[in-house]
Every structure is written in C-alpha cells, then in structure tokens.
Design a protein around this motif. Structure first.
Motif, mmCIF file in Angstrom:
data_model
loop_
_atom_site.group_PDB
_atom_site.id
_atom_site.type_symbol
_atom_site.label_atom_id
_atom_site.label_comp_id
_atom_site.label_asym_id
_atom_site.label_seq_id
_atom_site.Cartn_x
_atom_site.Cartn_y
_atom_site.Cartn_z
ATOM 1 N N LYS A 249 0.690 -1.419 -0.378
ATOM 2 C CA LYS A 249 -0.069 0.095 -0.193
ATOM 3 C C LYS A 249 0.982 1.551 0.171
ATOM 4 C CE LYS A 249 -0.488 0.118 4.965
ATOM 5 N NZ LYS A 249 -1.321 -0.108 6.313
ATOM 6 N N ASP B 237 -12.065 2.795 -1.081
ATOM 7 C CA ASP B 237 -12.043 3.702 0.437
ATOM 8 C C ASP B 237 -13.181 4.061 0.426
ATOM 9 O OD1 ASP B 237 -12.670 4.698 2.536
ATOM 10 O OD2 ASP B 237 -10.944 5.550 2.884
ATOM 11 N N ALA C 293 -4.024 -1.199 -6.813
ATOM 12 C CA ALA C 293 -4.458 -0.275 -5.475
ATOM 13 C C ALA C 293 -3.500 0.853 -5.452
ATOM 14 C CB ALA C 293 -5.122 -0.882 -4.842
ATOM 15 N N THR C 294 -2.346 0.301 -5.161
ATOM 16 C CA THR C 294 -1.955 1.697 -4.794
ATOM 17 C C THR C 294 -1.039 2.385 -6.037
ATOM 18 O OG1 THR C 294 -0.386 -0.095 -2.908
ATOM 19 C CG2 THR C 294 0.809 1.640 -4.056
ATOM 20 N N ALA D 30 -8.448 -0.712 2.391
ATOM 21 C CA ALA D 30 -9.197 -0.522 0.838
ATOM 22 C C ALA D 30 -6.860 -1.111 -0.386
ATOM 23 C CB ALA D 30 -8.582 0.866 1.658
ATOM 24 N N PHE D 31 -7.146 -1.589 0.373
ATOM 25 C CA PHE D 31 -5.224 -2.736 -0.736
ATOM 26 C C PHE D 31 -5.389 -3.633 -0.776
ATOM 27 C CE2 PHE D 31 -5.097 2.471 0.644
ATOM 28 C CZ PHE D 31 -4.109 2.743 -0.877
ATOM 29 N N SER E 228 -8.213 6.104 -3.250
ATOM 30 C CA SER E 228 -7.639 4.772 -2.999
ATOM 31 C C SER E 228 -8.714 4.907 -3.638
ATOM 32 C CB SER E 228 -8.119 4.208 -1.280
ATOM 33 O OG SER E 228 -8.737 2.958 -1.633
ATOM 34 N N ALA F 73 -4.234 4.889 -6.352
ATOM 35 C CA ALA F 73 -3.969 6.115 -6.012
ATOM 36 C C ALA F 73 -2.965 6.591 -6.432
ATOM 37 C CB ALA F 73 -3.655 5.270 -4.019
#
Length: 265
Positions: free
Chosen positions: A125, A200, A187-188, A164-165, A197, A191
């Motif tokens: 993350k 989220d 996901a990272t 969220a990750f 995110s 973001a």
C-alpha cells in the motif's frame, strides 16, 4: 521514550511513524555513529525480521539487527530518506503518469524478488512504500508477510492488512499466492495516479464490498495506465496480470514525464 537507549546501544530520537501494532523511531546507533530506524515489536517481530532478512534487494528495507529490551523485541532497520508514497499523495495529490509508471516498474522488481524468495507481502500500500531521496523505491513492513514454515495467522476477530488495498481473496480468507500482492500493487498505483484509494468508500462495509467486487472508483487521471491497473485489479487471481505482463506493458508505453503535475519524491 525520547532519549531512551535500547539494547544498550540505540538512542531513541524521534517518532518516524505509527501503525496499528507498532511504532517506528529514528535512533542513533551510538556504537557505529549512524542513524537507524527502530521498530518496537510484538509477537510477530521475529517472523517479520526473518521474512525481510531473506531478501537482499535495493527495493527492500534492510534489517540490521534484532534486539531485546525489557519485555519487547525491537527490529533495527536502515533509516530511509525521503517520504512515503502515501505522504506524497497526501501533499501533492495525483502524481504524474510517467512517475507512477516508473514507481510501478520499481515495485514490480521488488515483488518479483519477494515472491522468488517464497514470500507474499500481504500489505502492499502507499503507506508501506518509501520514495527515497536517492531515487530508490523501497517496500517495507513485512509484519504480516507469509513465508515457508510460517502461517502468520491473525488473532481471533482481528483482520491483517488494510481493507482498501487488500485483494478479494485476502478478504475471503482464501489461500494466498503472489497474485494477491499484484492486486494490492494495482490499488497502490491507482492511488498514486488518481490521488485517492480506488476502493475506500468512507465506510468499512462499503469498502469491503467494493474490494470484493473489484469495482474501483472512476478513472480520471490514469490515461494509458488505466488498462494496466485494471489488469492488476481483476477479481479472479488466475486472470490477474502477472509481473511479466505488467512490466512489458509499462515498458512499452510511450509516456511523457510532463503529463500531469510534476512531483518530487
């Protein structure tokens, strides 16, 4: 605790960061005259140290020592310059597409080394990625990593990871493979390029549902990175993009470093 000496050698100077289960301090190694990072541990500290010590890669934080002081163990780590990717996003908003592409390539190299050593990080993350002043992109916090001979089971009622990750299979308690880290990488990168995110929703239930269905928030800034991120965020681990496919796609893109706002890490 500032000014306290740990293990008869490391003098605590200032807090670098706090997590759900640990605090990381900047400390002076009074024997060798250098700055290090000290992480006050818990029951998983020895496992974390062993996991990170399996790796020798410029993109993985180096474990220097493991010391006992009182009733708690401390991991001694290299002190990293720069700031976390999470801090960069918080301060700058969406990062330039080409910068995110380069961060992605660095993290792919790191994860390839992690997986080759038989580990699954499980907590990739922005807050666990350091953008160092010397240009290194470093993955840290192997506190919940899986590695041969260690199951890393969570205490009853306690979820390991950042909702969220994490990957859908991580939420569902399924057996985890390296592909779970690639979902978290997607996901990272989302973001980093979008400034928020992908999953989220401001509510735990809604966030978990979004991850389970792999339905990210709309893309606005990703441009040519969108298909790459979408490939990493596939629900089915068997259909998720691999390290090789992702690297080839990122290397093949002809992106302009001036796209979006310039960011300095």
């Amino acid at each position: 605790m500032r000014g306290q000496t740990v293990g008869g050698r490391y003098r605590l100077e200032s807090v670098l960061g706090r997590g759900g289960m640990a605090t990381v301090w900047l400390a002076e190694d009074q024997l060798l005259g250098r700055w290090v990072a000290l992480k006050r541990g818990n029951g998983e500290t020895l496992n974390e140290a062993r996991a990170a010590a399996r790796l020798s890669h410029p993109g993985v934080v180096r474990v220097l020592d493991l010391v006992a002081d009182g009733d708690r163990p401390w991991i001694v780590l290299e002190a990293l310059s720069g700031r976390t990717l999470a801090d960069a996003i918080r301060e700058l908003g969406p990062l330039p597409v080409d910068r995110v592409r380069r961060i992605g390539l660095c993290l792919l190299d790191v994860l390839e080394a992690v997986h080759a050593a038989g580990l699954v990080h499980r907590d990739v993350k922005p807050g666990n990625v350091q953008l160092c002043a010397d240009g290194r992109v470093v993955l840290f916090d192997f506190g919940i990593a899986l590695f041969p001979g260690h199951t890393a089971e969570a205490p009853d009622g306690f979820f390991q990871g950042s909702p969220a990750f994490v990957s859908p299979e991580q939420l569902h308690g399924a057996a985890l493979e390296p592909s779970t880290d690639l979902f978290s990488l997607g996901a990272t990168l989302y973001a980093a390029v979008e400034g928020r995110s992908p999953f989220d929703r401001g509510d735990l239930f809604a966030t978990v549902l979004a991850v389970s269905e792999a339905t990210p928030a709309p893309f606005r800034h990703a441009g040519p990175l969108q298909p790459v991120i979408e490939g990493l965020l596939r629900v089915d681990p068997g259909e998720r993009w691999t390290v090789t496919r992702t690297r080839e796609a990122l290397q093949a893109q002809s992106l302009y470093s001036g796209r979006g706002r310039r960011a300095r890490a």
